[in-house]
Every structure is written in structure tokens, then in C-alpha cells.
Design an enzyme around this catalytic site. Structure first.
Site, PDB file in Angstrom:
ATOM      1  N   SER A 170      45.736  46.415  28.522  1.00  0.00           N
ATOM      2  CA  SER A 170      44.751  46.159  29.217  1.00  0.00           C
ATOM      3  C   SER A 170      43.149  46.687  29.603  1.00  0.00           C
ATOM      4  O   SER A 170      42.544  45.984  28.252  1.00  0.00           O
ATOM      5  CB  SER A 170      45.977  45.977  30.653  1.00  0.00           C
ATOM      6  OG  SER A 170      45.520  45.654  31.947  1.00  0.00           O
ATOM      7  N   THR A 171      43.436  47.007  30.587  1.00  0.00           N
ATOM      8  CA  THR A 171      41.643  47.788  30.267  1.00  0.00           C
ATOM      9  C   THR A 171      41.236  49.433  29.898  1.00  0.00           C
ATOM     10  O   THR A 171      42.045  49.676  29.506  1.00  0.00           O
ATOM     11  CB  THR A 171      41.852  48.388  32.011  1.00  0.00           C
ATOM     12  OG1 THR A 171      42.158  47.863  32.837  1.00  0.00           O
ATOM     13  CG2 THR A 171      40.166  48.756  31.894  1.00  0.00           C
ATOM     14  N   HIS A 197      46.098  42.018  28.178  1.00  0.00           N
ATOM     15  CA  HIS A 197      45.673  41.221  29.742  1.00  0.00           C
ATOM     16  C   HIS A 197      44.001  40.688  29.623  1.00  0.00           C
ATOM     17  O   HIS A 197      42.954  40.980  29.790  1.00  0.00           O
ATOM     18  CB  HIS A 197      45.620  42.342  30.872  1.00  0.00           C
ATOM     19  CG  HIS A 197      46.958  42.779  30.677  1.00  0.00           C
ATOM     20  ND1 HIS A 197      47.687  43.325  31.596  1.00  0.00           N
ATOM     21  CD2 HIS A 197      48.774  41.651  30.666  1.00  0.00           C
ATOM     22  CE1 HIS A 197      48.358  43.838  31.801  1.00  0.00           C
ATOM     23  NE2 HIS A 197      49.224  42.700  30.830  1.00  0.00           N
ATOM     24  N   MET A 287      45.900  49.415  33.210  1.00  0.00           N
ATOM     25  CA  MET A 287      46.859  49.847  34.057  1.00  0.00           C
ATOM     26  C   MET A 287      47.861  49.434  33.592  1.00  0.00           C
ATOM     27  O   MET A 287      48.441  48.395  33.765  1.00  0.00           O
ATOM     28  CB  MET A 287      45.792  48.970  35.765  1.00  0.00           C
ATOM     29  CG  MET A 287      43.995  49.964  35.660  1.00  0.00           C
ATOM     30  SD  MET A 287      42.778  48.794  36.477  1.00  0.00           S
ATOM     31  CE  MET A 287      43.853  48.567  37.653  1.00  0.00           C
ATOM     32  N   ASP A 290      52.974  46.962  32.264  1.00  0.00           N
ATOM     33  CA  ASP A 290      53.171  46.286  32.345  1.00  0.00           C
ATOM     34  C   ASP A 290      54.160  46.968  30.341  1.00  0.00           C
ATOM     35  O   ASP A 290      53.409  47.311  29.989  1.00  0.00           O
ATOM     36  CB  ASP A 290      52.305  45.143  31.902  1.00  0.00           C
ATOM     37  CG  ASP A 290      52.993  44.645  30.922  1.00  0.00           C
ATOM     38  OD1 ASP A 290      54.072  43.728  30.947  1.00  0.00           O
ATOM     39  OD2 ASP A 290      51.767  43.357  30.218  1.00  0.00           O
TER      40      ASP A 290
END
Length: 347
Positions: A170-171, A197, A287, A290
Site C-alpha cells: 500500500s503506502t 492499493h 498502512m 491487509d
């Protein structure tokens, strides 16, 4: 002590609205504003904010140039505002390459009309990157790749072959995936699935960029695709990607109740039925958590799960969730992930 924020945008409307959203949160405080990139660099050095929000299109110096200069003079976690267009995707990816940590869609409608969701996303991201985004992690992500080397004594070996590699993130993920995939050789013997993401308007541009940079083929996944060695498929933003059979991809809209589209858990979990212990999954910077439940299913069938080593993450939430759940076979620094993949998968 509140997290200090510098807002950079040439629109007075946006500055006023964003300032109001940020200052309404008890943990945040806007300490300054800049109307162009040059002023942003000067105020970043003078005010030393914990986080900077940055627009792209500005007079005197654009946002990407400002990010590069700030990361040289006063390394600071930077959150970009981006338009949800293909051009906006390219600009955002350039900004992430330059050192920005994350991004949020920029929409007059969201800011002016219904700010509740924007406030939640904006404040959550600022708090997360202020608390965990480390200049050393950002520097590590953009550092030159290490020279190839023989496996070090004590590195873990695995008895099974690996028929599928999956990367969930993600991030901080775009830079991490670029770092890894550009080091994978064209003759890599397993297919790779990537779950990042990212909005639907971004994933096509991101896959195209990676394809130009990499020796392997990289493209955005489509429903009905088949897996091939030496090819990496990126889950389309706003949809779910799962295995619908051995070597066959299904892409679909998915349940609206799921927090993430695409979801690492969905892809990881769907692969277990068809690949079992022959899966190697890597959970990278991001973050939240997941990927944890999908990793749990992989471990139950004796597949292998790695987590990116915390100090090399922009945000270590996702890898730490794997480690805390005792699901990680290894924690691997970002600079070593590609080398370890090649070593382990090629045998």
C-alpha cells in the site's frame, strides 16, 4: 504535541478548506502555507514541519521539483494531492519517485461539498506518515541497487519449488515495487502477481511505467488472463483480482463491504486452493493489516510468507501485522527482496 503541517497550494480556496479540515483534528496543527514550490522549499527549511501537503501545478516551481529540493534540504514526509486522471497518475508517480510518501485525490467537489470522507482520509494519512515515515526509509527506497552477491551464510532455504510469487503493498508501494521488479531478470521462472492499493485510473499508468523499466513483462491484469513465467500482473484499481483456477485470473468488482479494492487478502487467499505450498508471498510497506489473513491461509498450506523489514518501510503497518501474527518466514530489507526472490525461486 500536535503534528505540524505545511500546506502548499496556489489555490486560496483549497488552502482555506484543507486548513480547516486539518485544524479540526485535535492531533494536527497547520503551522504555515505556501503558494508555490519555491516558497514551499523555503518554508520547509524554516518551519521544519512534520508533514507537508503538496499540490502539483503551481507557479515559479512545480510540486515535483519542490519535492526533490525539499528531500535534499529538509527531508519531510510529503502527501501529494492528485487529480484522478491518467495525466494525474503520471504526475503522482513522478512525485513518488521524487520522494513523496503518499497521495490523495484532489477534487473541488469533495472539498467543497462533502468533506467528511476527505477529512477522515486526510487526517489518517497525515498522522500515519508523521508517525512512521522515515527519511532513512525513503532514502533506502531510492538508493542504488546492491551489486549481485552469493547467498549469505545462514539465509533460509526452502524445500519446495515456487510456482507463484505475490507482492502485496500500500503506502510506499509504488517505489518499493519499482525497486524490486527492475532487478528481476527476464528469465525469472515464476509468474508474479502484484496487489497495490491504488485508484483505477492509476494502475494502468503504473503498469506501463514498470513495463518500460523492467526486463520482465509487466501489465495491468484483465479478467481471463493466464499466468506466465517472467510476467508480472498488477491488480486493477477499484476491482478485485483472484485466482479462478491454476494459472487463470479473474478480475471482478467485488463486495463493496471490503475496505480495499484491490485487496491483498482476496488475492492471497484465492491462490491457496490452486498453488498451496508452492506460493511465495511478500508483504511490503503499507498502512493497515491487509494481507495478514491471506498470509495466514498461505501458512496453513505450508506456503512461504516474507515481510519487508520494518526500518526499510515507509509505513510498516502491513509487514508488522504479519510479523506480530507470527506469519513471517523471513523479514527482508527492501534492497534485498529482489535478490532473495531470484535466489530462492530459481534455486
Amino acid at each position: 504535541m500536535p503534528i505540524s503541517v505545511l500546506i502548499v497550494d496556489d489555490s486560496s480556496f483549497f488552502r482555506v478548506r484543507i486548513r480547516g479540515l486539518i485544524n479540526s483534528h485535535p492531533q494536527l496543527n497547520v503551522i504555515g502555507e505556501a503558494t508555490n514550490g519555491r516558497e514551499a522549499v523555503e518554508k520547509a527549511v524554516k518551519l521544519k514541519p512534520d508533514v507537508i501537503t503538496m499540490d502539483y501545478e503551481m507557479p515559479m516551481m512545480d510540486g515535483i521539483s519542490a519535492v526533490r529540493e525539499i528531500m535534499t534540504k529538509q527531508p519531510t514526509p510529503i502527501l501529494m494531492f492528485s487529480s484522478l486522471t491518467q495525466a494525474g497518475a503520471r504526475v503522482t508517480l513522478d512525485a513518488l519517485d521524487a520522494g513523496a510518501v503518499d497521495y490523495l485525490p484532489k477534487s473541488y467537489e469533495n472539498v467543497a461539498g462533502g468533506p467528511t470522507a476527505l477529512k477522515k482520509a486526510l487526517c489518517e494519512k497525515i498522522i500515519a506518515i508523521a508517525g512512521q515515515a522515515k527519511p532513512r526509509a525513503m532514502a533506502a527506497a531510492t538508493a542504488p541497487a546492491p551489486a549481485p552477491a552469493a547467498p549469505r551464510k545462514g539465509q533460509k532455504r526452502y524445500p519446495q519449488r515456487f510456482d507463484l510469487v505475490m507482492l502485496g503493498t500500500s503506502t510506499g508501494g509504488p517505489v518499493a515495487l519499482q525497486k524490486i521488479l527492475t532487478q528481476i531478470p527476464a528469465n525469472f521462472p515464476a509468474p508474479i502477481l502484484m496487489i497495490q492499493h491504488m485508484p483505477g485510473s492509476f494502475t494502468g499508468a503504473f503498469a506501463d511505467r514498470l513495463n518500460r523499466q523492467c526486463k520482465i513483462t509487466v501489465r495491468e491484469a484483465a479478467d481471463g488472463d493466464t499466468l506466465r513465467p517472467g510476467e508480472a500482473l498488477l491488480a486493477p484499481g477499484g476491482k478485485q483480482m483472484m485466482l479462478a483456477g491454476k494459472g487463470r485470473i479473474r478480475v471482478f468488482d467485488g463486495d463493496e463491504r471490503l475496505n480495499y479494492k484491490p485487496s491483498v487478502d482476496v488475492t492471497f487467499g484465492s491462490a491457496v486452493k490452486y498453488y498451496g505450498k508452492n506460493i511465495l508471498a511478500v508483504v511490503l510497506t503499507g498502512m493497515g493489516a491487509d494481507g495478514r489473513e491471506g498470509a495466514r491461509l498461505i501458512k496453513q498450506t505450508e506456503g512461504v510468507v516474507w515481510a519487508q523489514e520494518s526500518s526499510t518501510c515507509v509505513i510498516d503497518g502491513m509487514p508488522s501485522a504479519i510479523v506480530k501474527a507470527n506469519l513471517a518466514d523471513e523479514t527482508v530489507p527492501l534492497n534485498e527482496v529482489a535478490r532473495r526472490l531470484v535466489d530462492v525461486v530459481t534455486g
